[in-house]
Scaffold this motif. Structure first.
Motif, short mmCIF file in Angstrom:
data_model
loop_
_atom_site.label_atom_id
_atom_site.label_comp_id
_atom_site.label_asym_id
_atom_site.label_seq_id
_atom_site.Cartn_x
_atom_site.Cartn_y
_atom_site.Cartn_z
N LYS A 110 -16.70 -3.61 -3.78
CA LYS A 110 -16.23 -4.95 -4.15
C LYS A 110 -14.81 -5.15 -3.63
O LYS A 110 -13.99 -4.24 -3.65
CB LYS A 110 -16.22 -5.14 -5.66
CG LYS A 110 -17.59 -5.25 -6.28
CD LYS A 110 -17.46 -5.56 -7.77
CE LYS A 110 -18.84 -5.72 -8.43
NZ LYS A 110 -18.73 -6.05 -9.87
N ASN A 111 -14.55 -6.38 -3.18
CA ASN A 111 -13.20 -6.74 -2.76
C ASN A 111 -12.36 -7.06 -3.99
O ASN A 111 -12.78 -7.79 -4.88
CB ASN A 111 -13.26 -7.95 -1.83
CG ASN A 111 -11.89 -8.50 -1.53
OD1 ASN A 111 -11.55 -9.59 -1.97
ND2 ASN A 111 -11.08 -7.73 -0.81
N VAL A 112 -11.15 -6.49 -4.05
CA VAL A 112 -10.26 -6.70 -5.20
C VAL A 112 -8.85 -6.98 -4.71
O VAL A 112 -8.52 -6.76 -3.53
CB VAL A 112 -10.25 -5.47 -6.14
CG1 VAL A 112 -11.61 -5.24 -6.77
CG2 VAL A 112 -9.77 -4.22 -5.39
N SER A 113 -8.03 -7.46 -5.61
CA SER A 113 -6.60 -7.69 -5.34
C SER A 113 -5.80 -6.85 -6.35
O SER A 113 -6.01 -6.97 -7.56
CB SER A 113 -6.26 -9.16 -5.50
OG SER A 113 -4.87 -9.38 -5.29
N LEU A 114 -4.91 -6.02 -5.84
CA LEU A 114 -4.14 -5.11 -6.68
C LEU A 114 -2.65 -5.40 -6.58
O LEU A 114 -2.16 -5.92 -5.56
CB LEU A 114 -4.40 -3.65 -6.26
CG LEU A 114 -5.85 -3.15 -6.36
CD1 LEU A 114 -5.93 -1.73 -5.82
CD2 LEU A 114 -6.34 -3.20 -7.81
N LEU A 115 -1.93 -5.05 -7.66
CA LEU A 115 -0.49 -5.21 -7.68
C LEU A 115 0.18 -4.15 -6.81
O LEU A 115 -0.33 -3.04 -6.65
CB LEU A 115 0.03 -5.09 -9.12
CG LEU A 115 -0.49 -6.13 -10.12
CD1 LEU A 115 0.03 -5.80 -11.52
CD2 LEU A 115 -0.04 -7.53 -9.70
N LYS A 116 1.31 -4.53 -6.25
CA LYS A 116 2.07 -3.55 -5.47
C LYS A 116 2.71 -2.53 -6.40
O LYS A 116 3.32 -2.88 -7.42
CB LYS A 116 3.15 -4.25 -4.64
CG LYS A 116 2.59 -4.99 -3.44
CD LYS A 116 3.72 -5.51 -2.55
CE LYS A 116 3.14 -6.19 -1.31
NZ LYS A 116 4.21 -6.65 -0.39
N GLY A 117 2.58 -1.28 -6.03
CA GLY A 117 3.12 -0.22 -6.86
C GLY A 117 4.61 -0.04 -6.70
O GLY A 117 5.20 -0.33 -5.65
N THR A 118 5.24 0.44 -7.76
CA THR A 118 6.68 0.74 -7.75
C THR A 118 6.97 2.21 -8.06
O THR A 118 8.05 2.71 -7.74
CB THR A 118 7.41 -0.13 -8.78
OG1 THR A 118 6.85 0.10 -10.09
CG2 THR A 118 7.27 -1.61 -8.43
N PHE A 119 6.00 2.89 -8.68
CA PHE A 119 6.23 4.28 -9.06
C PHE A 119 4.89 5.00 -9.12
O PHE A 119 3.87 4.44 -9.51
CB PHE A 119 6.91 4.36 -10.42
CG PHE A 119 7.04 5.77 -10.95
CD1 PHE A 119 8.07 6.60 -10.54
CD2 PHE A 119 6.12 6.26 -11.87
CE1 PHE A 119 8.18 7.89 -11.02
CE2 PHE A 119 6.23 7.55 -12.35
CZ PHE A 119 7.26 8.37 -11.93
#
Length: 321
Positions: A95-104
């Motif tokens: 499935k295609n998803v949208s994820l938050l950009k990681g910081t740590f």
């Protein structure tokens, strides 16, 4: 937050069976038909996917490398198949998803060999360029100097319901946890227990230090032996007169006491006498020592003659004329 737009099922196969050198990464190969579907749905870059094994309820996240796989087949890195508990040919859902950009992200090496690398953070940063996402709980694999290193993702930020972050064009801080095979060295408790009964104590009665009584006894013995040994007495010698008479006996001084004889010893015969002997200055020759001594003895008894006495300035004079 996830946005589902593409969802298809494929058969899973290891990526090495398709092409070598793609194992150390986090991207998959999809068929060209998947690209057409994604284009119609206007899926924006970067294209991120969630892969699920519904039979065992296992999920992971990844990016796509190429659309060169055969129809109905998806090629995955073998370490990803192990996380999903997949065998070759098992069915997966993509499935295609949208994820938050990681910081740590916190990484835990499986073995301490990874930390023996000269700069493990730089190696990890360079290796993560082949990844698009990181999922909490996954065990990823990186390749460095022909060695495979397995790492576990133990923590990510920001936290979200997907338990995954995107690391594409993201500034991610990396931290390391202790390796799984790391063992703390046992503390040396034996030394603490042995020293607990000695030394200084605070708030209680002092305890005697072993060997202190012996030391005091030795000190007392040393002081006694010092009293028994002869001490130095200053200015106790006898004087001599120029006229040959005996000098007066020296007066006792208060600087010291008479030397004590050493216990267990006695003066040997013929030893030097401690009584002072006078020094005489006569005009006789050095060889006539016997007559000089006799004259000294006569002088000491009070029977010396006036002619034998020393007279100053009685020599003969001579003229240079």
């Amino acid at each position: 937050m996830e946005r589902v737009g593409f969802c298809q099922k494929f058969k899973a196969f290891p990526i090495n069976s398709k092409r070598q050198g793609l194992e150390a990464g986090g991207k998959i190969l999809l068929p060209p038909s998947a690209l057409n579907t994604l284009s119609r749905l206007n899926i924006q870059y970067p294209m991120l996917f969630r892969i699920s094994n519904f039979e065992l309820e296992r999920t992971s996240h990844c990016g796509v490398l190429e659309f060169t796989a055969e129809e109905g087949i998806c090629y995955l890195p073998y370490w990803m198949m192990q996380n999903l508990l997949l065998e070759s040919g098992d069915i997966i859902e993509v499935k295609n998803v949208s994820l938050l950009k990681g910081t740590f992200v916190k990484i835990q090496p499986h073995t301490s060999n990874f930390l023996e690398i000269s700069n493990p953070k730089a190696v990890l940063e360079n290796s993560l360029r082949k990844f698009a996402t990181l999922t909490k709980g996954d065990e990823i694999m990186i390749d460095y100097n022909n060695n495979k290193y397995y790492l576990s993702v133990t923590e990510i930020k920001p936290n979200n319901s997907s338990n995954a972050i995107s690391i594409i064009e993201a500034d991610v801080e990396v931290d390391f946890a202790a390796p799984k095979d790391y063992k703390e060295e046992p503390k040396n408790t034996t030394t603490t227990n042995n020293n607990s009964g000695t030394g200084l104590t605070f708030g209680t009665a002092s305890k005697p230090i072993p060997g202190s009584n012996k030391k005091r006894t030795d000190d007392s013995d040393d002081s006694d032996s010092e009293d028994e040994t002869p001490k130095f007495k200053a200015f106790t010698g006898s004087g001599a007169r120029l006229d040959g008479k005996l000098g007066t006996s020296p007066k006792p001084t208060m600087l010291g006491t008479s030397p004590k004889p050493i216990m267990g010893t006695s003066p040997k015969p013929g030893s030097l006498s401690t009584s002072p002997r006078p020094l005489t200055f006569n005009n006789t020759s050095p060889t006539n020592t016997t007559s000089s001594n006799n004259s000294n003895n006569n002088n000491s008894g009070g029977e010396s003659k006036e002619g034998d006495k020393f007279k100053a300035f009685q020599g003969k004079g001579y003229s240079l004329k």
